[in-house]
Design a protein around this motif. Structure first.
Motif, short mmCIF file in Angstrom:
data_model
loop_
_atom_site.label_atom_id
_atom_site.label_comp_id
_atom_site.label_asym_id
_atom_site.label_seq_id
_atom_site.Cartn_x
_atom_site.Cartn_y
_atom_site.Cartn_z
N LYS A 8 -20.58 72.80 47.51
CA LYS A 8 -20.68 72.59 46.07
C LYS A 8 -19.39 73.00 45.38
O LYS A 8 -18.72 73.95 45.80
CB LYS A 8 -21.86 73.38 45.50
CG LYS A 8 -23.22 72.93 46.00
CD LYS A 8 -24.34 73.75 45.38
CE LYS A 8 -25.71 73.21 45.77
NZ LYS A 8 -25.96 73.27 47.22
N ILE A 9 -19.07 72.28 44.30
CA ILE A 9 -17.86 72.56 43.52
C ILE A 9 -18.26 72.80 42.07
O ILE A 9 -19.05 72.04 41.50
CB ILE A 9 -16.86 71.37 43.58
CG1 ILE A 9 -16.31 71.21 45.00
CG2 ILE A 9 -15.71 71.59 42.61
CD1 ILE A 9 -16.99 70.16 45.81
N PHE A 10 -17.72 73.87 41.48
CA PHE A 10 -17.98 74.19 40.08
C PHE A 10 -16.66 74.32 39.34
O PHE A 10 -15.91 75.30 39.54
CB PHE A 10 -18.79 75.49 39.97
CG PHE A 10 -20.16 75.39 40.56
CD1 PHE A 10 -21.24 74.97 39.79
CD2 PHE A 10 -20.37 75.70 41.89
CE1 PHE A 10 -22.51 74.86 40.35
CE2 PHE A 10 -21.64 75.60 42.45
CZ PHE A 10 -22.71 75.17 41.68
N ASP A 50 -24.74 71.49 38.45
CA ASP A 50 -24.70 72.31 37.23
C ASP A 50 -25.10 73.75 37.47
O ASP A 50 -24.56 74.66 36.85
CB ASP A 50 -25.62 71.70 36.16
CG ASP A 50 -25.06 70.37 35.64
OD1 ASP A 50 -25.87 69.47 35.38
OD2 ASP A 50 -23.83 70.27 35.53
N THR A 51 -26.08 74.01 38.33
CA THR A 51 -26.63 75.34 38.48
C THR A 51 -25.87 76.13 39.53
O THR A 51 -25.78 75.74 40.70
CB THR A 51 -28.13 75.26 38.89
OG1 THR A 51 -28.82 74.44 37.94
CG2 THR A 51 -28.73 76.66 38.90
N LEU A 52 -25.33 77.26 39.11
CA LEU A 52 -24.59 78.12 40.04
C LEU A 52 -25.58 78.80 40.98
O LEU A 52 -26.55 79.43 40.52
CB LEU A 52 -23.83 79.18 39.23
CG LEU A 52 -22.64 79.84 39.89
CD1 LEU A 52 -21.50 78.85 40.04
CD2 LEU A 52 -22.19 81.05 39.06
N SER A 77 -9.00 72.07 50.81
CA SER A 77 -8.94 71.94 52.26
C SER A 77 -9.81 72.99 52.95
O SER A 77 -10.51 72.69 53.92
CB SER A 77 -7.49 72.08 52.73
OG SER A 77 -7.39 72.02 54.14
N THR A 78 -9.79 74.21 52.43
CA THR A 78 -10.61 75.27 53.03
C THR A 78 -12.09 74.96 52.89
O THR A 78 -12.87 75.11 53.84
CB THR A 78 -10.28 76.63 52.37
OG1 THR A 78 -8.89 76.90 52.53
CG2 THR A 78 -11.08 77.75 53.01
N LEU A 79 -12.50 74.49 51.73
CA LEU A 79 -13.91 74.12 51.52
C LEU A 79 -14.32 73.01 52.48
O LEU A 79 -15.38 73.07 53.12
CB LEU A 79 -14.12 73.68 50.08
CG LEU A 79 -15.58 73.36 49.72
CD1 LEU A 79 -16.38 74.64 49.54
CD2 LEU A 79 -15.66 72.50 48.45
N ASP A 118 -23.23 75.72 52.87
CA ASP A 118 -23.59 76.28 51.56
C ASP A 118 -22.37 76.87 50.86
O ASP A 118 -22.50 77.61 49.88
CB ASP A 118 -24.68 77.34 51.69
CG ASP A 118 -24.20 78.60 52.40
OD1 ASP A 118 -23.21 78.52 53.17
OD2 ASP A 118 -24.81 79.67 52.19
N ALA A 119 -21.15 76.59 51.37
CA ALA A 119 -19.93 77.11 50.75
C ALA A 119 -19.79 76.56 49.34
O ALA A 119 -20.21 75.43 49.04
CB ALA A 119 -18.71 76.75 51.59
#
Length: 797
Positions: free
Chosen positions: A171-173, A3-5, A22-24, A34-35
Motif C-alpha cells: 500500500k502507498i499513502f 485511504d485508510t492507514l 524500489s524497496t517497496l 503488507d508493506a
C-alpha cells in the motif's frame, strides 16, 4: 490510493522516490505483501523527478557494478510485467580523456569491465568524434565506449515499481508525513504520521534530502547533506537528431546528452554548494532552487569548449535541483548501528536512478533475510565515525564530495575538507617527522614519513616510493614503529565472556589467559562479518582488536548477539595506544628500555611488563612479517614510550609500508581479501576455525568443506619492476580471465611489484599468469602462500 492507514505493517517504507518505490516493490516480491510506503507529498517529488537518470553500469567494485546491472535488467523487465513504460533509451555512453592520467583511469575501468562481463572498449579520438559529431575532439587523447548504458524516465520507473508493488498487496499513502518513529529498548516499534500511527517491525528510511533529520527521530546517525546540483537545458538545436549516447567529459566536470531535440549539459563542479538543514522543508515538493549563473559560469566555459554549438543555442533553463551526498561519496544501505529495525537506503550521491533498482532489491533482502544479496560493505550504514554526522563537518565535506564525483582515481588521493577530526596520541610527533597523513574513520594516520612537499598523484611509480622503501628496510634490517592505536578495541567482560565469544567467534577463543587469538566473526552463511585479534586477559575478560573503520559495525554485531549472555561490551579505543615495534633490533631496544622480559613472551602470547618505566601489555605477533610486539599502553603514556624507542634507534613507519609488508606475507584484510561473499576455506584461513563447531556459521562451513571447497587465494609476483598494480585488476591465463587482484603494492623485500588475488579456478604454485593494468598485460608468477619468509621464522623471533 488506499485511504485508510493500517494500524500494523511488517515494514514501513518512508519516502516515495526511486529508493522507496524500489524497496517497496522488492519487499512485496519477497513476500512482505503488507508493506506500506509513506510519502509526505507526492511520489518522486524530492530528488527523483529532476534526475538526469543516466544508467552507467561500470563502478569501481564488482558488486556495485553488479547492482547497477540488476537495475538495467529490472527496468527492461518492468514494462513487460506491469505494462508501464519506463522510457528506457539504450544509446550507450562515451567517456573521453584529455590528459594521460584520465586515459589510464578510463582504461583501468575498461579492464574492470572485462572482469565484470560488461561490454566496454577503447576507441580513438576520431571514432569518438564519429559517435558524437557535435563534439570538439581536438584535445581528446582517447575514449572508452560502453554500448549497453542508457537512461530512463524517473517518474515512469517509479510508476512501474509502484504498480508492481500494489498488485502484490503493498500500500502507498501520499500526503502522509512522518512525525516520529517509535522505539523501545533500541528497537523500532512504529511510525507516527499526520494520519495516525502504524506499528511495525522495521522501517526502511528512503527519505533522500531529509534522511539525517528523519534518522534522528529514531536516535540514528545518518550523515548525509544536500547540495545544489546543476544542469543546463537548451531548446532544439541543429545536429541533434533522435537520441545520443551520454558523453562524459570528466576532465571538464561535465556530462552531456540530448534532451527533447536540444542539449542537456550537467556538471559536478570541483566544489559544490551545500544546503543548510531547514532550507528544504516539508513544503519543498517538485521544487527547484534559484538559477546561479555565476556559479555555473566556469562549467559553461568548459561546455562551450567541448560543444561549440552551444554558443548559438537558446537556453531553456539552468536547472538547480538538490541532491544528497555522504562523507565518502557512496550511499548508505542496511541496518543502523544505533537502532535495530531501522534500515537506511539513502545518500545516493547523484546515482539514485542507476543504483535504485539494485539498491532497493538489496535493502529489501537485508530487511527480510538479515543481509544484502551480496557484499556491499562499502555502502554499510554503519561505516561512518559519529563525528561525521556533525552539520559543521557535513557542510564542509559534502560540497567536496560532489566535486570528486568525476575524480581520477589516483592512488593515495586524500580529501581536503573535514580533516583533523581525530588525532592519534602521537600526532605531533608524527608531524615533526614529516608524516603525510591520511584519514581513516576520521583518524589522521601517517601514510609515510619524510614528506618534503605535497606528492604529485599519478598511476606510475609514486612520489613516496623511496620513503616507503626506507621504512620497510628499517623494519627489515633494524626496527620500526607501526601505530595501531586507531584499531578498535572492545572490552568483553563477564562470567559468560568465553561462552559468548565461542558463540560469535570461529577461532579457538577458549585458550588460557595470556593467549592471543586470531579469529573470524562469521554470519550464518559462513562468510566474513569481520576478522579480529583477541587477547584473553583473565578468565572473564578479553580485549578484542578490530579494524580501524570496523569499530561501529563490529560493536553493533557483537551487542546484537550478546543478549542471552552475562557479558558487558565497552569501546576502549581511545583509552589505549598501541605501538608495534618490529624488526631484528626490537629485542635490543626493549632491553635497553628496561623491558628485557618482553623477550620471554612466546609467539601469540601476551604479558604485562614495564618498559621505560611505563606499564604496558606486550603481545608477540606481527602483521608485517618481522619479529616484535604490539605494545598496548595508556594513551597518555604513548609519547614517553615512543620517545624511548626512537632514542634507542627505532623509526616510525606508515600505512603504506605496513600494507606492502602485509601483502608480502600473504595476510588477508577485511575489505580487500575478506568480505561477506567469501569464507575462511576459500581464503585459506580455515586453519583458524574450530572444526568442533558451536559458533555462528559453523554449519555453513561444514557444508562448504563437504562440497570440496578449497582456497582460491594466490600471491602474485610481477616480472616488470616498473609495473604498478593497484587492486581490482583482471588476472589472465591462456587468454581467459581467471581471477582478480585484491591488494597490491611494491614488495621491497622481494624487489618486485606484488599482489594478492582471488581466482575462479585452482592455480598451481609457479604457474604463469598476466595482470591487466589499464589494458596492458604484465607477466606474473603465481605463489601459493607468502612471498616473503614462507615458514614465518623471522616474525616468530
Amino acid at each position: 490510493m488506499t485511504d485508510t492507514l493500517p494500524s500494523q505493517a511488517s515494514v514501513v517504507v518512508i519516502g516515495g522516490g526511486i529508493m522507496g518505490c524500489s524497496t517497496l516493490y522488492h519487499l512485496a516480491k519477497m513476500g512482505v505483501t503488507d508493506a506500506v510506503l509513506l510519502e509526505r507529498n507526492a511520489l518522486t517529488s524530492g530528488t527523483t523527478w529532476h534526475s538526469a537518470a543516466q544508467v552507467r553500469a561500470l563502478r569501481n567494485s564488482q558488486n556495485l557494478t553488479r547492482m547497477i546491472q540488476y537495475s538495467v535488467d529490472l527496468y527492461s523487465q518492468l514494462e513487460k510485467e506491469t505494462g508501464q513504460s519506463v522510457g528506457w533509451i539504450q544509446k550507450g555512453s562515451l567517456s573521453i580523456a584529455t590528459n594521460p592520467g584520465r586515459l589510464t583511469h578510463i582504461r583501468r575501468q575498461e579492464a574492470l569491465a572485462h572482469a565484470y562481463g560488461i561490454d566496454a572498449r577503447s576507441i580513438s579520438a576520431g571514432e569518438a568524434k564519429e559517435r558524437w559529431p557535435l563534439m570538439n575532439a581536438d584535445d581528446v587523447l582517447g575514449a572508452v565506449w560502453s554500448p549497453d548504458d542508457g537512461r530512463v524516465s524517473p517518474s515512469d520507473v517509479c510508476a512501474a515499481l509502484v504498480k508492481g508493488a500494489k498488485r502484490l498487496g503493498a500500500k502507498i499513502f501520499e500526503k502522509t508525513g512522518v512525525t516520529g518513529i517509535l522505539t523501545e529498548n533500541g528497537r523500532v516499534r512504529g511510525v507516527e504520521t499526520t494520519r495516525g500511527t502504524i506499528m511495525c517491525d522495521a522501517v526502511a528510511l528512503c527519505t533522500g534530502l531529509w534522511s539525517r533529520e528523519v534518522g534522528a527521530m529514531a536516535g540514528a546517525e545518518v550523515p548525509a547533506l544536500a547540495c545544489e546540483h546543476f544542469y543546463l537545458l537548451t531548446k532544439p538545436i541543429d545536429g541533434i537528431i533522435g537520441n545520443t549516447p551520454t558523453l562524459s567529459d570528466h576532465d571538464n566536470h561535465l556530462y552531456m546528452r540530448d534532451d527533447s531535440g536540444g542539449l542537456l549539459v550537467g556538471c559536478f563542479e570541483p566544489m559544490g554548494k551545500p544546503i543548510a538543514p531547514g532550507v528544504l522543508n516539508e513544503t519543498f515538493e517538485f521544487g527547484l532552487l534559484p538559477e546561479d549563473w555565476d556559479h555555473f559560469e566556469p562549467m559553461m566555459m568548459n561546455a562551450l569548449h567541448r560543444l561549440p554549438a552551444l554558443e548559438t543555442a537558446e537556453v531553456k533553463m539552468l536547472l538547480n535541483g538538490p541532491e544528497s551526498f555522504t562523507p565518502d561519496g557512496t550511499f548508505m544501505l542496511g541496518e543502523t548501528a544505533e537502532t535495530k529495525g531501522l534500515f537506511l537506503g539513502c545518500g545516493m550521491n547523484s546515482v539514485g536512478i542507476a543504483s535504485g533498482g539494485g539498491a532497493g532489491m538489496n535493502l529489501a533482502h537485508c530487511i527480510v533475510k538479515g543481509h544484502t544479496a551480496y557484499d556491499l560493505s562499502e555502502a554499510d550504514a554503519k561505516r561512518f565515525a559519529p563525528i561525521f554526522n556533525s552539520i559543521e563537518h557535513l557542510m564542509a565535506r559534502a560540497p567536496e564530495i560532489l566535486g570528486t564525483h568525476y575524480d581520477i582515481a589516483y592512488p593515495g588521493k586524500q580529501l581536503k575538507t573535514a580533516r583533523d577530526l581525530r588525532k592519534l596520541p602521537l600526532d605531533s610527533q608524527y608531524r615533526d617527522a614529516k608524516a603525510h597523513m591520511g584519514q581513516v574513520y576520521a583518524w589522521e594516520r601517517p601514510l609515510y614519513f619524510g614528506k618534503d612537499k605535497e606528492p604529485a598523484l599519478r598511476f606510475e611509480r609514486p612520489d613516496w616510493f623511496e620513503n616507503v622503501r626506507a621504512e620497510v628496510m628499517a623494519a627489515h634490517e633494524k626496527a620500526a614503529i607501526f601505530d595501531a592505536s586507531p584499531f578498535g578495541k572492545i572490552e568483553v567482560k563477564g562470567a559468560d565472556a568465553e561462552a559468548f565469544l565461542r558463540h560469535v567467534c570461529a577461532g579457538q577463543v577458549g585458550r588460557a589467559p595470556g593467549s592471543v587469538i586470531y579469529t573470524a566473526l562469521l554470519n550464518e552463511r559462513g562468510t566474513f562479518e569481520s576478522d579480529i585479534t583477541a587477547q584473553r586477559l583473565t578468565d572473564d575478560h578479553y580485549r578484542l582488536f578490530v579494524g580501524t573503520n570496523a569499530i561501529k559495525r563490529d560493536l553493533a554485531w557483537l551487542r546484537r548477539h550478546s543478549e542471552d549472555y552475562n557479558v558487558t561490551l565497552e569501546d576502549s579505543t581511545e583509552t589505549y595506544a598501541v605501538l608495534g615495534l618490529m624488526g631484528p633490533e626490537a629485542a635490543r631496544i626493549v632491553s635497553e628500555c628496561g623491558g628485557a622480559a618482553l623477550n620471554d613472551i612466546a609467539y601469540f602470547k601476551h604479558a604485562e611488563a614495564k618498559v621505560a618505566g611505563i606499564e604496558v601489555r606486550a603481545a608477540r605477533l606481527s602483521y608485517v612479517g618481522e619479529a616484535g610486539w604490539e605494545i598496548t599502553c595508556a594513551a597518555t603514556d604513548a609519547a614517553a614510550l615512543y620517545a624511548a624507542f626512537t632514542q634507542a634507534g627505532a623509526v616510525p613507519a606508515g600505512l603504506f609500508a605496513q600494507s606492502s609488508m602485509r601483502i608480502e606475507k600473504g595476510f588477508c584484510a577485511m575489505g580487500h581479501e575478506l568480505d561477506g561473499d567469501v569464507n575462511p576455506i576459500t581464503t585459506g584461513l580455515d586453519f583458524a576455525t574450530r572444526k568442533s563447531g558451536g559458533f555462528i556459521g559453523a554449519d555453513a562451513l561444514e557444508a562448504a568443506r563437504a562440497r570440496g571447497e578449497q582456497s582460491m587465494m594466490v600471491s602474485l609476483i610481477l616480472d616488470d619492476e616498473m609495473a604498478v598494480p593497484l587492486g581490482h585488476e583482471p588476472i589472465y591465463q591462456d587468454g581467459k580471465i581467471v581471477g582478480k587482484t585484491s591488494s597490491c603494492a611494491f614488495g621491497y623485500r622481494v624487489g618486485k611489484p606484488i599482489a594478492l588475488g582471488h581466482t575462479k579456478q585452482l592455480l598451481v604454485n609457479g604457474s604463469r599468469v598476466q595482470v591487466d593494468i589499464a589494458r596492458k598485460l604484465f607477466d606474473a608468477t603465481v605463489v601459493i602462500g607468502p612471498l616473503f619468509d614462507a615458514d614465518g621464522s623471522r616474525m616468530k623471533g
